[in-house]
Design an enzyme around this catalytic site. Structure first.
Site, short mmCIF file in Angstrom:
data_model
loop_
_atom_site.label_atom_id
_atom_site.label_comp_id
_atom_site.label_asym_id
_atom_site.label_seq_id
_atom_site.Cartn_x
_atom_site.Cartn_y
_atom_site.Cartn_z
N ASP A 1 44.82 34.50 45.82
CA ASP A 1 44.65 33.32 46.69
C ASP A 1 44.32 32.10 45.85
OD1 ASP A 1 41.98 35.18 46.75
OD2 ASP A 1 41.49 33.08 46.45
N ASP B 1 41.61 30.26 46.39
CA ASP B 1 40.22 29.99 46.77
C ASP B 1 40.22 28.97 47.91
OD1 ASP B 1 37.54 30.73 46.42
OD2 ASP B 1 37.12 28.91 45.29
N1 ADE Z 1 38.42 37.74 44.92
C1 ADE Z 1 39.65 37.43 45.34
N2 ADE Z 1 39.73 36.11 45.66
C2 ADE Z 1 38.52 35.58 45.42
C3 ADE Z 1 37.96 34.28 45.56
N3 ADE Z 1 38.69 33.25 45.98
N4 ADE Z 1 36.66 34.11 45.21
C4 ADE Z 1 35.93 35.15 44.76
N5 ADE Z 1 36.39 36.40 44.63
C5 ADE Z 1 37.68 36.62 44.94
#
Ligand code: ADE
Length: 272
Positions: A209, A211
């Site tokens: 992703d 974030d």
């Molecule tokens: N694991 C997968 N995506 C994450 C994110 N955006 N922040 C923290 N841990 C994660």
């Protein structure tokens, strides 16, 4: 000669590798507490492998609830010389998109609610974490990726946050100004403890992703992380299988001394 033993710490699905032989789940006890789960002992083309589901089978343990000391000690007791950490991360850079694999080489540890050392009571040690990733192991993962046509970006900084909540937008922006590439919740203190245990360590960070900083992407949620991890399973299995098949059966000395990290690290006077 020291026999090389590959340890894989990661999520479920990883240990269903085609071609695994002599498989057996074994409970490995430690003085630190219970590891996240039993360890799957196995072989692939004669290469010994040990799989530890980081959050337990079925993902029952949160990042802060993992007993990292028990996990690393159990891997050590299982004979592991090299740990490959397979980890879901968010991207903090435009050019790292969901689905990408990054072989990070640095960490920033922002965790605060975890036991981080095997040392401290009676015996004090300070190991170097200047180079937390073993470059020889990372190079072997990169070579396995190249052989399987799986692109892996070399290098990057992984910000390790405590969680379990994801970051606020201000935190995400802050970590971007620090030059971090990816963010996750699990690789510290895992990497520190692996170093104290004199086990080589490298991470395959799988981007799931953006974030919450990216203006064109919504904030991360768990369904997205699970979906992308599921899409990655077959690729990461191929990568790990190739790594195991091509791995030297005799342990190679680590160029940054991960496998002899305690040689110049003990502070406590002998007999004290
Ligand atoms: N694991 C997968 N995506 C994450 C994110 N955006 N922040 C923290 N841990 C994660």
């Amino acid at each position: 000669m020291t026999q090389a033993v590959l340890g894989i710490i990661g999520g479920s699905g990883l240990y269903d590798l085609p071609g695994l032989e002599k498989t057996e789940w074994r409970q490995v006890g430690t003085p630190w507490g219970e590891p996240s789960d039993a360890i799957l002992f196995a072989e692939l083309d004669g290469m010994p492998l040990r799989f530890l589901p980081r959050h337990g089978r079925g993902h029952r343990i949160s990042p802060s609830g993992i007993d990292y000391r028990a996990n690393i000690d159990a891997m050590k007791r299982a004979g592991v010389t090299d740990i490959v950490s397979v980890s879901a991360v968010g991207s903090l850079k435009e050019e790292l998109a969901p689905g990408d694999f990054v072989l990070v080489d640095q960490f920033i540890d922002r965790t605060f609610a975890r036991e981080k050392s095997f040392f401290g009571t009676g015996l004090v040690a300070h190991v170097s974490m200047a180079d937390p990733v073993s470059p020889g192991l990372a190079a072997r993962i990169a070579a396995a990726g190249a052989a399987e046509d799986i692109s892996c970006r070399r290098g990057g900084t992984y910000l390790v946050m405590e969680g379990p909540q994801f970051s606020s937008r201000a935190e995400s922006e802050l970590y971007r100004t620090w030059g971090c590439d990816v963010i996750g919740m699990t690789n510290m203190p895992e990497a520190k403890l692996a170093r104290e245990a004199e086990i080589c360590y490298a991470t395959i960070a799988m981007v799931t992703d953006y974030d919450c900083w990216h203006p064109d992407h919504g904030a991360v949620d768990v369904s997205q992380v699970i979906r992308v991890m599921g899409e990655n399973t077959a690729r990461v299995q191929r990568l790990v299988a190739r790594l195991a098949r091509d791995f030297p059966r005799e342990h190679e000395p680590c160029p940054v001394g991960s496998d002899r990290a305690l040689d110049h690290a003990i502070m406590t006077a002998p007999g004290a």
